[in-house]
Write an enzyme that holds these catalytic residues in place. Structure first.
Site, short mmCIF file in Angstrom:
data_model
loop_
_atom_site.label_atom_id
_atom_site.label_comp_id
_atom_site.label_asym_id
_atom_site.label_seq_id
_atom_site.Cartn_x
_atom_site.Cartn_y
_atom_site.Cartn_z
N ALA A 1 0.84 -1.20 0.00
CA ALA A 1 0.00 0.00 0.00
C ALA A 1 0.87 1.25 0.00
O ALA A 1 2.04 1.21 0.37
CB ALA A 1 -0.93 0.00 1.22
N ASP A 2 0.26 2.33 -0.41
CA ASP A 2 0.90 3.64 -0.34
C ASP A 2 -0.19 4.67 -0.05
O ASP A 2 -1.30 4.57 -0.57
CB ASP A 2 1.62 3.98 -1.65
N THR A 3 0.14 5.62 0.80
CA THR A 3 -0.83 6.63 1.23
C THR A 3 -0.27 8.02 1.00
O THR A 3 0.91 8.28 1.24
CB THR A 3 -1.16 6.45 2.73
#
Length: 190
Positions: free
Chosen positions: A67-69
């Site tokens: 994931a990346d935010t």
């Protein structure tokens, strides 16, 4: 201890905690990727690209979750502050305003990959300079995108969230569970 069902390609303690709440068994292998935003790349496209890149860099036969935010204010991605002064500046910009948090999640199974981007809106209460200084002094903002942590002290400044709470924490659970099931991982009764 049983063998891992999948690999979490992240060193984030928040992502780990969200998946542990579901009773899942996984191995943590932090990826080594360049997370720099490309020229003219939209924030949603950026988090999707980086999540997919993270998922494909881990060498394993197990399914991989990555994931990346990004915290986004006025179209600008606010990464992790480089120092306390940068954290102070970010928090002053967020004070009393609504910003978006976009999280891209990708799951790789063999040579196939699925991904999704989920966006939530976070509204901050107005913060006084003294409150910002106090919060920066806790050091919590120093390793967080947008200079705040929803799972910690930063909650005192959040007036409201429109959308998924887990998205703001860094892993949209509904989409992640659906993709884990696609990858053959038994999760949440499915």
């Amino acid at each position: 201890m049983s063998a891992a069902d999948f690999v979490l390609a992240s060193s984030s303690p928040r992502r780990r905690a969200l998946l542990q709440q579901l009773g899942l068994t996984f191995e943590i292998v932090p990826p080594d990727v360049d997370e720099t935003q490309l020229a003219k790349e939209a924030p949603a496209a950026m988090v999707d690209r980086i999540a997919r890149l993270k998922a494909t860099t881990i060498d394993t036969e197990l399914p991989v979750v990555a994931a990346d935010t990004a915290v986004v204010l006025d179209g600008r991605v606010m990464g992790k502050p480089e120092n306390p002064a940068a954290a102070h500046e970010m928090l002053a910009l967020l004070s009393g305003r609504t910003h978006a948090v976009a999280t891209g999640v990708a799951v790789r199974r063999g040579g196939s990959i699925r991904s999704s981007v989920v966006v939530a809106d976070v509204t901050f209460a107005p913060m006084t300079p003294a409150e910002i200084e106090w919060y920066v002094g806790t050091e919590e903002p120093l390793d967080k995108a947008g200079a705040y942590g929803l799972g910690g002290i930063g909650n005192v400044f959040v007036r409201g969230i429109a959308g998924s709470h887990s998205t703001v924490m860094g892993l949209p659970l509904s989409q992640t569970v659906a993709m884990l099931r696609w990858a053959g991982v038994a999760v949440a009764g499915g």
